[in-house]
Design a protein around this motif. Structure first.
Motif, PDB file in Angstrom:
ATOM      1  N   HIS A 167       5.835 -73.122  68.744  1.00  0.00           N
ATOM      2  CA  HIS A 167       6.646 -73.806  67.725  1.00  0.00           C
ATOM      3  C   HIS A 167       7.586 -74.774  68.420  1.00  0.00           C
ATOM      4  O   HIS A 167       7.884 -74.625  69.598  1.00  0.00           O
ATOM      5  CB  HIS A 167       7.476 -72.803  66.914  1.00  0.00           C
ATOM      6  CG  HIS A 167       6.678 -71.829  66.141  1.00  0.00           C
ATOM      7  ND1 HIS A 167       5.956 -72.168  65.022  1.00  0.00           N
ATOM      8  CD2 HIS A 167       6.466 -70.501  66.323  1.00  0.00           C
ATOM      9  CE1 HIS A 167       5.348 -71.099  64.549  1.00  0.00           C
ATOM     10  NE2 HIS A 167       5.636 -70.073  65.324  1.00  0.00           N
ATOM     11  N   TYR A 168       8.060 -75.740  67.648  1.00  0.00           N
ATOM     12  CA  TYR A 168       9.042 -76.693  68.159  1.00  0.00           C
ATOM     13  C   TYR A 168       9.910 -77.126  66.998  1.00  0.00           C
ATOM     14  O   TYR A 168       9.551 -76.960  65.829  1.00  0.00           O
ATOM     15  CB  TYR A 168       8.318 -77.889  68.810  1.00  0.00           C
ATOM     16  CG  TYR A 168       9.255 -78.836  69.514  1.00  0.00           C
ATOM     17  CD1 TYR A 168       9.952 -78.444  70.645  1.00  0.00           C
ATOM     18  CD2 TYR A 168       9.454 -80.126  69.042  1.00  0.00           C
ATOM     19  CE1 TYR A 168      10.818 -79.301  71.294  1.00  0.00           C
ATOM     20  CE2 TYR A 168      10.310 -80.995  69.683  1.00  0.00           C
ATOM     21  CZ  TYR A 168      10.993 -80.582  70.804  1.00  0.00           C
ATOM     22  OH  TYR A 168      11.852 -81.440  71.438  1.00  0.00           O
TER      23      TYR A 168
ATOM     24  N   THR B 264       2.370 -78.585  70.305  1.00  0.00           N
ATOM     25  CA  THR B 264       2.819 -77.467  69.489  1.00  0.00           C
ATOM     26  C   THR B 264       2.025 -77.430  68.185  1.00  0.00           C
ATOM     27  O   THR B 264       1.156 -78.261  67.960  1.00  0.00           O
ATOM     28  CB  THR B 264       4.337 -77.590  69.219  1.00  0.00           C
ATOM     29  OG1 THR B 264       4.806 -76.438  68.551  1.00  0.00           O
ATOM     30  CG2 THR B 264       4.669 -78.823  68.402  1.00  0.00           C
ATOM     31  N   SER B 265       2.329 -76.480  67.344  1.00  0.00           N
ATOM     32  CA  SER B 265       1.676 -76.406  66.035  1.00  0.00           C
ATOM     33  C   SER B 265       2.469 -77.233  65.029  1.00  0.00           C
ATOM     34  O   SER B 265       3.673 -77.443  65.186  1.00  0.00           O
ATOM     35  CB  SER B 265       1.586 -74.952  65.562  1.00  0.00           C
ATOM     36  OG  SER B 265       2.880 -74.429  65.389  1.00  0.00           O
ATOM     37  N   ASP B 266       1.792 -77.679  64.005  1.00  0.00           N
ATOM     38  CA  ASP B 266       2.435 -78.481  62.954  1.00  0.00           C
ATOM     39  C   ASP B 266       2.896 -77.552  61.829  1.00  0.00           C
ATOM     40  O   ASP B 266       2.414 -77.630  60.709  1.00  0.00           O
ATOM     41  CB  ASP B 266       1.475 -79.549  62.437  1.00  0.00           C
ATOM     42  CG  ASP B 266       2.168 -80.578  61.567  1.00  0.00           C
ATOM     43  OD1 ASP B 266       3.408 -80.571  61.512  1.00  0.00           O
ATOM     44  OD2 ASP B 266       1.464 -81.387  60.946  1.00  0.00           O
TER      45      ASP B 266
ATOM     46  N   ARG C  62       1.512 -82.453  67.429  1.00  0.00           N
ATOM     47  CA  ARG C  62       1.499 -81.276  66.562  1.00  0.00           C
ATOM     48  C   ARG C  62       0.081 -81.039  66.049  1.00  0.00           C
ATOM     49  O   ARG C  62      -0.486 -81.887  65.372  1.00  0.00           O
ATOM     50  CB  ARG C  62       2.471 -81.462  65.412  1.00  0.00           C
ATOM     51  CG  ARG C  62       3.904 -81.633  65.880  1.00  0.00           C
ATOM     52  CD  ARG C  62       4.851 -81.875  64.726  1.00  0.00           C
ATOM     53  NE  ARG C  62       6.167 -82.233  65.182  1.00  0.00           N
ATOM     54  CZ  ARG C  62       7.126 -81.365  65.478  1.00  0.00           C
ATOM     55  NH1 ARG C  62       6.901 -80.078  65.342  1.00  0.00           N
ATOM     56  NH2 ARG C  62       8.310 -81.777  65.881  1.00  0.00           N
TER      57      ARG C  62
ATOM     58  N   THR D 101      -1.920 -71.228  71.058  1.00  0.00           N
ATOM     59  CA  THR D 101      -1.455 -72.489  71.621  1.00  0.00           C
ATOM     60  C   THR D 101      -1.264 -72.343  73.134  1.00  0.00           C
ATOM     61  O   THR D 101      -1.554 -73.253  73.904  1.00  0.00           O
ATOM     62  CB  THR D 101      -0.133 -72.907  70.962  1.00  0.00           C
ATOM     63  OG1 THR D 101      -0.262 -72.811  69.544  1.00  0.00           O
ATOM     64  CG2 THR D 101       0.248 -74.321  71.320  1.00  0.00           C
TER      65      THR D 101
END
Length: 120
Positions: A16-17, A46-48, A65, A109
């Motif tokens: 995550h971000y 990272t993931s969206d 993302r 990820t």
């Protein structure tokens, strides 16, 4: 700010971000900002989870993302777009001198970061 150092590119993988709030997100943001201030090019993968789109540039740092579906109420992102993974590999690992940093464990990820880092 120093002139961009073209020798090493840092690719940071995080589950995550920001704007997703948590300790690791703040750490990754501060760490990547410091690397950028030192003159390094930094990419965050990272993931969206917040629907912000594939590529955003934030403070000179490129944030990629990945489209993901989320298990356990957005706590466990599972990237599913092979097309985006190939695009990230082409964009982030095109130079020979890359450094891959994986910040979270037990996430797909993170595994993706390890595999792409080994391929480069």
């Amino acid at each position: 700010m120093k002139e961009k150092n073209k020798k090493i590119i840092f690719n940071i993988f995080s589950s995550h971000y920001l704007p997703h709030v948590g300790g690791i997100e703040v750490f990754v943001e501060n760490f990547s900002r410091e690397l950028s201030n030192l003159g390094y090019k930094v990419n965050i993968i990272t993931s969206d989870s917040e629907n912000k789109g594939f590529l955003n540039t934030e403070n000179g740092i490129e944030v990629y993302r990945l489209k993901s579906f989320h298990l356990l109420k957005k706590r466990f992102p599972v990237p599913f777009s092979v097309k985006e993974i190939i695009k990230i590999y082409r964009l982030c690992f095109k130079h020979k001198k890359t450094c891959t940093i994986v910040n979270t464990r037990f996430f797909l990820t993170s595994l993706l970061g390890i595999v792409l880092g080994k391929l480069s």
